[in-house]
Motif scaffolding. Structure first.
Motif, PDB file in Angstrom:
ATOM      1  N   ARG A  49      47.825  30.071 -14.769  1.00  0.00           N
ATOM      2  CA  ARG A  49      48.149  29.716 -13.384  1.00  0.00           C
ATOM      3  C   ARG A  49      49.488  28.990 -13.306  1.00  0.00           C
ATOM      4  O   ARG A  49      50.281  29.231 -12.390  1.00  0.00           O
ATOM      5  N   THR A  50      49.769  28.123 -14.266  1.00  0.00           N
ATOM      6  CA  THR A  50      51.052  27.421 -14.284  1.00  0.00           C
ATOM      7  C   THR A  50      52.180  28.390 -14.592  1.00  0.00           C
ATOM      8  O   THR A  50      53.270  28.298 -14.010  1.00  0.00           O
ATOM      9  N   LEU A  51      51.939  29.337 -15.489  1.00  0.00           N
ATOM     10  CA  LEU A  51      52.949  30.353 -15.783  1.00  0.00           C
ATOM     11  C   LEU A  51      53.277  31.163 -14.533  1.00  0.00           C
ATOM     12  O   LEU A  51      54.437  31.466 -14.255  1.00  0.00           O
ATOM     13  N   GLU A  52      52.260  31.512 -13.757  1.00  0.00           N
ATOM     14  CA  GLU A  52      52.504  32.240 -12.510  1.00  0.00           C
ATOM     15  C   GLU A  52      53.359  31.417 -11.553  1.00  0.00           C
ATOM     16  O   GLU A  52      54.281  31.938 -10.912  1.00  0.00           O
ATOM     17  N   ALA A  53      53.035  30.123 -11.442  1.00  0.00           N
ATOM     18  CA  ALA A  53      53.796  29.266 -10.525  1.00  0.00           C
ATOM     19  C   ALA A  53      55.247  29.142 -10.972  1.00  0.00           C
ATOM     20  O   ALA A  53      56.173  29.161 -10.151  1.00  0.00           O
ATOM     21  N   LEU A  54      55.467  29.013 -12.277  1.00  0.00           N
ATOM     22  CA  LEU A  54      56.841  28.958 -12.783  1.00  0.00           C
ATOM     23  C   LEU A  54      57.569  30.271 -12.548  1.00  0.00           C
ATOM     24  O   LEU A  54      58.763  30.287 -12.230  1.00  0.00           O
ATOM     25  N   ASP A  55      56.847  31.384 -12.683  1.00  0.00           N
ATOM     26  CA  ASP A  55      57.451  32.688 -12.423  1.00  0.00           C
ATOM     27  C   ASP A  55      57.838  32.815 -10.957  1.00  0.00           C
ATOM     28  O   ASP A  55      58.891  33.373 -10.621  1.00  0.00           O
ATOM     29  N   GLY A 329      40.662  18.516 -10.096  1.00  0.00           N
ATOM     30  CA  GLY A 329      40.672  17.585 -11.218  1.00  0.00           C
ATOM     31  C   GLY A 329      39.276  17.280 -11.714  1.00  0.00           C
ATOM     32  O   GLY A 329      39.033  17.181 -12.930  1.00  0.00           O
ATOM     33  N   ALA A 330      38.323  17.122 -10.787  1.00  0.00           N
ATOM     34  CA  ALA A 330      36.941  16.835 -11.183  1.00  0.00           C
ATOM     35  C   ALA A 330      36.361  17.987 -11.998  1.00  0.00           C
ATOM     36  O   ALA A 330      35.603  17.768 -12.955  1.00  0.00           O
ATOM     37  N   ALA A 331      36.719  19.223 -11.654  1.00  0.00           N
ATOM     38  CA  ALA A 331      36.226  20.375 -12.404  1.00  0.00           C
ATOM     39  C   ALA A 331      36.762  20.366 -13.832  1.00  0.00           C
ATOM     40  O   ALA A 331      36.062  20.744 -14.778  1.00  0.00           O
ATOM     41  N   VAL A 332      38.009  19.930 -14.014  1.00  0.00           N
ATOM     42  CA  VAL A 332      38.576  19.842 -15.358  1.00  0.00           C
ATOM     43  C   VAL A 332      37.834  18.784 -16.172  1.00  0.00           C
ATOM     44  O   VAL A 332      37.455  19.023 -17.330  1.00  0.00           O
ATOM     45  N   LEU A 333      37.615  17.612 -15.587  1.00  0.00           N
ATOM     46  CA  LEU A 333      36.876  16.573 -16.304  1.00  0.00           C
ATOM     47  C   LEU A 333      35.494  17.067 -16.707  1.00  0.00           C
ATOM     48  O   LEU A 333      35.008  16.785 -17.814  1.00  0.00           O
ATOM     49  N   ARG A 334      34.865  17.817 -15.829  1.00  0.00           N
ATOM     50  CA  ARG A 334      33.515  18.319 -16.109  1.00  0.00           C
ATOM     51  C   ARG A 334      33.539  19.296 -17.276  1.00  0.00           C
ATOM     52  O   ARG A 334      32.696  19.218 -18.194  1.00  0.00           O
ATOM     53  N   ASN A 335      34.493  20.230 -17.296  1.00  0.00           N
ATOM     54  CA  ASN A 335      34.491  21.205 -18.398  1.00  0.00           C
ATOM     55  C   ASN A 335      34.898  20.544 -19.707  1.00  0.00           C
ATOM     56  O   ASN A 335      34.430  20.941 -20.780  1.00  0.00           O
ATOM     57  N   VAL A 336      35.753  19.521 -19.661  1.00  0.00           N
ATOM     58  CA  VAL A 336      36.144  18.826 -20.885  1.00  0.00           C
ATOM     59  C   VAL A 336      34.956  18.072 -21.473  1.00  0.00           C
ATOM     60  O   VAL A 336      34.741  18.080 -22.698  1.00  0.00           O
ATOM     61  N   ARG A 337      34.170  17.429 -20.629  1.00  0.00           N
ATOM     62  CA  ARG A 337      32.987  16.723 -21.141  1.00  0.00           C
ATOM     63  C   ARG A 337      32.010  17.701 -21.787  1.00  0.00           C
ATOM     64  O   ARG A 337      31.415  17.417 -22.837  1.00  0.00           O
ATOM     65  N   ALA A 338      31.836  18.865 -21.138  1.00  0.00           N
ATOM     66  CA  ALA A 338      30.941  19.872 -21.713  1.00  0.00           C
ATOM     67  C   ALA A 338      31.462  20.359 -23.056  1.00  0.00           C
ATOM     68  O   ALA A 338      30.696  20.519 -24.019  1.00  0.00           O
ATOM     69  N   GLN A 339      32.772  20.576 -23.152  1.00  0.00           N
ATOM     70  CA  GLN A 339      33.348  21.042 -24.413  1.00  0.00           C
ATOM     71  C   GLN A 339      33.197  20.010 -25.523  1.00  0.00           C
ATOM     72  O   GLN A 339      32.888  20.353 -26.668  1.00  0.00           O
ATOM     73  N   SER A 340      33.447  18.746 -25.188  1.00  0.00           N
ATOM     74  CA  SER A 340      33.353  17.718 -26.226  1.00  0.00           C
ATOM     75  C   SER A 340      31.935  17.613 -26.769  1.00  0.00           C
ATOM     76  O   SER A 340      31.728  17.354 -27.965  1.00  0.00           O
ATOM     77  N   LEU A 341      30.937  17.831 -25.907  1.00  0.00           N
ATOM     78  CA  LEU A 341      29.548  17.823 -26.365  1.00  0.00           C
ATOM     79  C   LEU A 341      29.289  19.002 -27.296  1.00  0.00           C
ATOM     80  O   LEU A 341      28.735  18.842 -28.393  1.00  0.00           O
ATOM     81  N   LEU A 342      29.700  20.212 -26.873  1.00  0.00           N
ATOM     82  CA  LEU A 342      29.447  21.404 -27.682  1.00  0.00           C
ATOM     83  C   LEU A 342      30.235  21.395 -28.989  1.00  0.00           C
ATOM     84  O   LEU A 342      29.814  22.002 -29.977  1.00  0.00           O
ATOM     85  N   MET A 343      31.395  20.718 -28.994  1.00  0.00           N
ATOM     86  CA  MET A 343      32.193  20.643 -30.216  1.00  0.00           C
ATOM     87  C   MET A 343      31.681  19.597 -31.185  1.00  0.00           C
ATOM     88  O   MET A 343      32.186  19.481 -32.297  1.00  0.00           O
ATOM     89  N   SER A 378      42.170  28.600 -17.654  1.00  0.00           N
ATOM     90  CA  SER A 378      43.522  29.005 -17.293  1.00  0.00           C
ATOM     91  C   SER A 378      43.976  28.443 -15.959  1.00  0.00           C
ATOM     92  O   SER A 378      45.140  28.581 -15.583  1.00  0.00           O
ATOM     93  N   GLY A 379      43.064  27.833 -15.213  1.00  0.00           N
ATOM     94  CA  GLY A 379      43.398  27.356 -13.885  1.00  0.00           C
ATOM     95  C   GLY A 379      43.222  28.399 -12.808  1.00  0.00           C
ATOM     96  O   GLY A 379      43.416  28.113 -11.626  1.00  0.00           O
ATOM     97  N   MET A 380      42.833  29.627 -13.176  1.00  0.00           N
ATOM     98  CA  MET A 380      42.697  30.700 -12.205  1.00  0.00           C
ATOM     99  C   MET A 380      41.397  30.598 -11.409  1.00  0.00           C
ATOM    100  O   MET A 380      41.227  31.290 -10.400  1.00  0.00           O
ATOM    101  N   ALA A 381      40.469  29.752 -11.844  1.00  0.00           N
ATOM    102  CA  ALA A 381      39.197  29.620 -11.132  1.00  0.00           C
ATOM    103  C   ALA A 381      39.298  28.699  -9.923  1.00  0.00           C
ATOM    104  O   ALA A 381      38.365  28.631  -9.124  1.00  0.00           O
ATOM    105  N   VAL A 382      40.412  27.982  -9.770  1.00  0.00           N
ATOM    106  CA  VAL A 382      40.549  27.030  -8.667  1.00  0.00           C
ATOM    107  C   VAL A 382      40.548  27.779  -7.335  1.00  0.00           C
ATOM    108  O   VAL A 382      41.273  28.759  -7.147  1.00  0.00           O
ATOM    109  N   ARG A 383      39.719  27.293  -6.429  1.00  0.00           N
ATOM    110  CA  ARG A 383      39.715  27.811  -5.059  1.00  0.00           C
ATOM    111  C   ARG A 383      39.716  26.622  -4.108  1.00  0.00           C
ATOM    112  O   ARG A 383      38.775  25.826  -4.105  1.00  0.00           O
ATOM    113  N   TYR A 384      40.758  26.498  -3.333  1.00  0.00           N
ATOM    114  CA  TYR A 384      40.892  25.357  -2.447  1.00  0.00           C
ATOM    115  C   TYR A 384      39.999  25.515  -1.221  1.00  0.00           C
ATOM    116  O   TYR A 384      39.894  26.621  -0.662  1.00  0.00           O
ATOM    117  N   PRO A 385      39.374  24.431  -0.775  1.00  0.00           N
ATOM    118  CA  PRO A 385      38.596  24.484   0.461  1.00  0.00           C
ATOM    119  C   PRO A 385      39.532  24.547   1.661  1.00  0.00           C
ATOM    120  O   PRO A 385      40.344  23.650   1.881  1.00  0.00           O
TER     121      PRO A 385
END
Length: 478
Positions: A49-55, A329-343, A378-385
């Protein structure tokens, strides 16, 4: 006023925002407490998603021309995710943060904006018209708005007394930039039976063309006080515990300890002060999500500040920054916590954790699961309300990565203005009163009608009247 917008912090978030404000024609002052730009790599890659924005900003090609920045697979909790070329035209690229900062510093300088360094912020005061910042040397600057991009230990966040709830760090791990011998492939996550683990990610090459890697080491006895220096001997012992003698440390370029703290500001807006990047959210560095999320904060906020300064912003446009970016941002924190547990970040070798990881690894072989995780990382799952998001699948999402037909279309998308794609030439009259803020692309755009905001997100699509959306996002007509 000394400037329209004062940005505190000249890292990737602050520099991205400075570029967005330049594009919007807004006077900007960028300050940083450091005497010179850091040479530490920190984050190691740029997501789709950031690559797209830079492009969109015509910056991607020159950024990738700065060196060897290979496309590589991502991962979720150390489980490799295959490249998704059918979903993401621009796969994850190994572009270290130090390269991002150097590139933006040069780009901004070419446009006359130089970071003012040795500016340590010590005080803030805001009123109905602007914000006054005072610095340790007694200097003061006043702007209409101020953005905190000054990192996890943000001075601005403290001065505005922003709530920063979350979980404190309970352990540390080692993160180091290294040259290694005897290691392949470029990316790997490896555990031993005692719970010690290592993760490796590509960082491009050094000036001599030799491959560099980010090495992360953890395990049951790896945690040390954060301020303790990391030694070469500690890194060698960590490598040996996981890989034995087959992997050798050839050079230790930089190392630090990082914690598993997870916090997010309760509010991203405090009057005329806005929090962005690590000043707004901190978490474990998995998938360079911190840097990328901060840069996306900047893309979201920049055009809105520009609209406010130029006087055409709808009344609540600046409030949509928090409404859109806080959930992201909250979604990122949530997936990071899940990853740290699984790792098994702590190296506990807890049988329940190992069983969950085994099941999850099997699930990650299912294509639909891979797509979901790849979009998440990748950031592509973000959908703004936003209005219309519940009735049209495109609204609130990044604009589809389509071949829009003409060079003129690409030029418009890189202008920092809104774009109305109108393939049937239906809405020329409707968009006319907003032509000073929105460009229209008529026949030749091979897509359904849609209105794209300057940050690349669709805010209207379909066949109904676009005027309510034009007024919602681009203010009153001329």
């Amino acid at each position: 006023m000394d400037t329209d917008v004062l940005i505190v912090g000249a890292g990737p978030t602050g520099m991205t925002l400075a570029n967005e404000l330049l594009l919007a024609g807004v006077s900007t002052v960028l300050v940083d407490r450091l005497p010179q730009r850091s040479d530490l790599s920190r984050a190691g890659g740029v997501q789709s998603r950031t690559l797209e924005a830079l492009d969109q900003r015509d910056l991607l090609e020159p950024l990738l021309a700065t060196g060897d920045h290979p496309a590589t697979t991502g991962h979720f909790a150390g489980i490799p995710l295959p490249l998704q070329p059918e979903r993401h035209r621009l796969p994850w690229r190994a572009v270290p943060q130090v390269v991002i900062e150097g590139f933006f510093e040069q780009h901004l300088a070419e446009h006359g904006l130089h970071a003012r360094r040795n500016h340590e912020l010590v005080g803030l005061a805001q009123d109905d018209d602007g914000v006054t910042a005072t610095f340790a040397d007694g200097a003061a600057l006043r702007g209409r708005h101020l953005v905190a991009a000054d990192g996890a230990h943000s001075t601005v966040r403290s001065l505005v007394r922003a709530e920063f709830p979350g979980q404190p760090g309970t352990l540390t791990i080692v993160s180091a930039d290294v040259r290694l011998g005897g290691v392949d492939p470029l990316t790997s996550h490896t555990w031993n039976e005692d719970g010690h683990w290592a993760a490796l990610f590509p960082l491009g090459t050094d000036p001599q063309g030799r491959p560099l890697r980010r090495l992360v080491l953890g395990g049951p006895d790896r945690s040390r006080p954060r301020e303790d220096p990391v030694t070469e001997d500690e890194v060698r012992r960590g490598l040996n515990a996981v890989f034995g003698t087959r992997v050798r440390l050839l050079e230790l370029r930089y190392a630090r300890r990082i914690t598993n703290a997870s916090r997010q500001a309760a509010q991203y807006r405090h009057g005329r002060v806005f929090l962005a990047g690590d000043a707004a959210h901190v978490h474990l560095p998995l998938g360079a999500q911190g840097m990328n999320t901060g840069m996306q904060d900047a893309f979201n906020l920049g055009w809105k500040l520009g609209a406010a300064v130029h006087g055409w912003a709808p009344e609540d446009l600046l409030d949509t920054y928090h409404a859109e970016r806080h959930p992201a941002g909250a979604a990122v924190l949530r997936n990071v916590r899940a990853q740290s547990l699984l790792m098994d970040w702590a190296g506990s070798r807890d049988p329940d954790v190992l069983a969950a990881r085994e099941i999850f690894t099997d699930m990650a072989r299912i294509p639909d699961v891979q797509h979901h995780l790849a979009d998440l990382m990748s950031g592509m799952a973000v959908r703004y309300p936003m209005p219309g998001a519940d009735t049209h699948p495109l609204v609130g999402r990044p604009a589809p990565d389509l071949d829009l037909g003409t060079a003129r279309t690409h030029e418009l998308l890189r202008s920092g203005r809104g774009v109305l794609l109108d393939p049937a030439d239906t809405f020329a009259e409707a968009v006319g009163p907003w032509s000073d803020r929105v460009d229209r692309v008529g026949q030749g755009s091979d897509t359904e009608p849609m209105l794209v905001r300057p940050d690349g997100y669709v805010c209207w699509a379909g066949a109904d009247d676009p005027e309510p959306a034009l007024a919602r996002w681009f203010g009153e007509p001329r």
